[in-house]
Design an enzyme around this catalytic site. Structure first.
Site, PDB file in Angstrom:
ATOM      1  CB  ALA A  61      -0.915   0.000   1.218  1.00 32.60           C
ATOM      2  N   GLY A 102       0.527  -5.475   0.757  1.00 32.05           N
ATOM      3  CA  GLY A 102      -0.549  -5.520  -0.227  1.00 32.05           C
ATOM      4  C   GLY A 102      -0.116  -6.122  -1.539  1.00 32.05           C
ATOM      5  CD  GLU A 105      -2.924  -8.005   2.267  1.00 34.02           C
ATOM      6  OE1 GLU A 105      -3.600  -8.280   3.272  1.00 34.02           O
ATOM      7  OE2 GLU A 105      -2.633  -6.841   1.950  1.00 34.02           O
TER       8      GLU A 105
END
Length: 683
Positions: A61, A102, A105
């Site tokens: 992120a 992220g 992910e």
């Protein structure tokens, strides 16, 4: 554009192009979804490869978006992951460089993963006081054995793709390659056959929950009040025992709680503060090339400094006044490296390569060709004068002279040379090859070029460089004197060393002031105090600490300090001698000993740091309040989840801090008082 779209025959390639680390900000998230829709709309496209750069698939992120509308704007990362996972055409993640947070992910939303063997894969959110917030805690335990997944999520340390490919029962990577990962992923995509397996549909092993639960005790001890690791462990357990959607909901709840809480704010402050510390206003000079260094002094500090440069591949000439201490220092360096080999942290070949860069000598004439010399000798101005006089004569014109002094006047030291513009302070922290902080002390005559060189060198050897001006103790040790003074006042009022240490360790410090003193050597502080007493006869005395040292109780090295120590062990044991020392002190003064709550002890110690930090900031010794925080985070064990003494004072509220200081008879620093009155903060 934050993504690029291209075709390789019947394979669509979506490349994330948001340097330097391919952060998943709003523009990038939007680009991925748009390119995915484009690929799905193209009947000629058979499968899709999602990739980044050679340096980063994605490091996660964009934390600069936290707390802004962009963080919650659609498509959120969970929506991007769902779009990838629900694609009717196979999506292959081609992973190289960093695949973190992220980024991982997102990769776990793909149907297949092809990785370069050296790619770094992990979920480091705990470093920012968070847990993964886009299904990572629920997905990783479905593709790795539960213990490995729990270690990665609660510890945050990344693993290489090669290492993960060898984990028992791993399903995280479908192919690991050496070489062109995009080409390998394209080829793999062509052979997928249209299958679209989903990580969320995999079933983790619920029997592993007991194994994961066994991590809680050691993790609690290591965390010392830091919430994120334990909450992350809770979520891993939920991944093993709850349906996927329930685990995801729990993850989201915890993430939102942490991202809005003080510990994550503190950790994010620390992250940005370390980067800000590298920016020196008005400094535009080009650093000099440092090809070799000399270290004067082969004791504990000198040996550690030498190792810091050897670890970075920099040739070192190590000088001592005589052969015996030189041989002793060389033996210590070799023993330290051998210990690393024995623990599997260093190869035998790497040990020999480091030692091959080390040249021992007892002759200053052998230093003539080095680019930088660092003295690490006894903390005495007379000794420093002799060393710098010899270095000034021996080193070539243009070479830099540095002092590792922790308290002495750098400008006076520079005056011992004919090149004060080439003198800088490089204050390492023991053990110098391990501790990350390097105070870079700028003297009145230090040139911009020399300062720029010192900061560049700090980065080169893996240190966090922070610029300090010249004063007694610079930033860190000047504040430490006030911290220890506050502890001494508590001791004189009736608290015990164990009570003070327990309170501040409960706050999150690795060690309290008395255990730390025993480890570092109480004689060091005693010597500094004697110098300061001579320079400032009216200054308060630390009577109890001085009496302790007069008994020869210097700490672990003598087997006795504020605590007792069994031979060969470092466990701090209660000391009847110290109990009697305190009792005698209180009898002499008729002290009515009082008890202190842990919260009051913490406030007295931490507010003393912030108060002195305010004076340092007002005097221009530190460039910014966040630099002071970095010094204490990187060099003094201040708990990172509290952000540093200045940030913590901001969090508590400066009016509260100012009043607490006044309540114990201390008039707050003028800067602290004025900011408190105006409702402002340090940072």
């Amino acid at each position: 554009m934050s993504t690029q779209y291209r075709l390789d025959g019947d394979i669509a390639i979506i490349e994330i192009t948001n340097p330097p680390v391919n952060g998943l900000g709003l523009a990038t998230r939007t680009g991925i979804v748009a390119d995915l829709e484009r690929a799905l709309a193209d009947a000629e496209v058979r499968a899709i490869v999602l990739t980044g750069s050679a340096k980063a698939f994605s490091a996660g992120a964009d934390i600069t978006e936290f707390g802004t509308p962009a963080a919650l704007a659609s498509p959120r990362l969970t929506e991007v992951i769902a779009a990838v996972e629900d694609s009717p055409k196979s999506v292959v993640a081609a992973i190289a460089g960093s695949c973190l947070g992220g980024g991982l992910e997102l990769a776990l939303g793909a149907h297949y993963r092809v990785a370069d063997a050296a790619a770094r894969i992990g979920l480091p959110e705990v470093a920012l006081g968070l847990v993964p917030g886009a299904t990572g805690t629920q997905r990783l335990p479905r593709v790795l054995d539960a213990r490995t997944a729990a270690d990665m999520i609660t510890g945050g340390a990344p693993r290489t793709a090669r290492a993960l490919s060898q984990a028992p029962g791993q399903k995280i990577l479908d192919l690991v390659v050496d070489g062109d990962v995009i080409a390998a992923a394209v080829e793999y995509a062509r052979g997928c056959g249209g299958a679209t397996p989903k990580v969320r549909e995999l079933t983790p092993d619920p029997a592993a929950a007991a194994d994961v639960a066994s991590l809680r005790g050691p993790l609690t001890k290591r965390s010392r009040g830091f919430l994120a690791p334990l909450l992350a462990l809770d979520l891993v357990e939920k991944a093993l025992t709850l349906p996927y959607e329930e685990g995801v909901a729990a993850e989201r709840e915890v993430f939102l709680e942490l991202v809005g809480g003080p510990q994550s704010a503190a950790r994010r402050h620390a992250f940005f503060a370390e980067r800000a510390a590298q920016r020196i206003p008005g400094l535009a000079a080009t650093p000099r090339e440092i090809g070799s260094v000399a270290v004067v002094g082969a004791g504990t500090m000198g040996g550690g400094i030498a190792m810091a440069f050897l670890d970075a591949g920099v040739p070192v000439t190590l000088l001592e006044t005589a052969q015996e201490p030189l041989d002793r220092g060389l033996a210590t360096i070799r023993r330290n490296y051998r210990s690393q080999v024995d623990k599997g942290r260093l190869s035998a070949a790497a040990l020999e390569a480091r030692l091959a860069l080390l040249t021992p000598t007892t002759d200053y004439a052998d230093l003539g060709g080095v680019d930088l010399a660092i003295e690490a000798v006894f903390e005495d101005m007379g000794v420093k004068e002799a060393v710098f006089g010899s270095l000034d004569k021996a080193l070539r014109p243009g070479a830099i002279l540095a002092s590792n002094t922790s308290t002495l006047d750098l400008d006076a030291i520079a005056g011992f040379t004919k090149r004060p513009e080439s003198v800088v302070g490089l204050h390492f922290f023991s053990p110098a090859n391990v501790m990350p902080l390097l105070e870079v002390v700028r003297g009145a005559a230090t040139s911009d070029e020399v300062l720029a060189t010192a900061m560049a060198l700090a980065k080169r050897i893996g240190k966090v460089g922070v610029v300090s001006g010249v004063c007694d103790g610079f930033i860190g040790n000047r504040m430490l004197a006030k911290y220890r003074g506050a502890a001494s006042e508590l001791l004189e009022a009736g608290a015990t060393p164990a009570e003070i240490d327990a309170a501040i360790e409960g706050f999150g410090f690795a060690m309290g002031p008395y255990r730390m003193g025993d480890m570092a050597g109480n004689d060091i502080g005693h010597a500094i105090r004697q110098r300061r007493y001579a320079e400032h006869p009216d200054a308060p005395r630390e009577v109890i600490a001085d009496r302790l040292c007069e008994l020869g109780r210097y700490g672990q090295k003598t087997g006795a300090g504020w605590y007792d120590y069994a031979p060969g062990k470092r466990d701090a044991l209660p000391s009847p001698v110290v109990d009697e020392l305190l009792a005698e002190y209180h009898r002499e003064r008729g002290t009515v000993r009082r008890e202190f709550a842990a919260a009051e002890i913490v406030a007295r110690l931490v507010y003393a740091l912030a108060d002195e930090g305010a004076r340092i900031l007002a005097e221009g010794i530190a460039l910014r309040a966040s630099d002071i925080d970095v010094v204490y985070l990187a060099g003094y064990g201040f708990p990172r989840h509290h952000g540093g003494p200045m940030f913590y004072a901001d969090t508590v509220g400066l009016p509260v801090v100012a009043q607490a200081l006044r309540d114990v008879g201390i008039e707050p620093a003028p800067l602290l008082a004025s900011l408190a009155a105006e409702g402002k903060t340090f940072n």
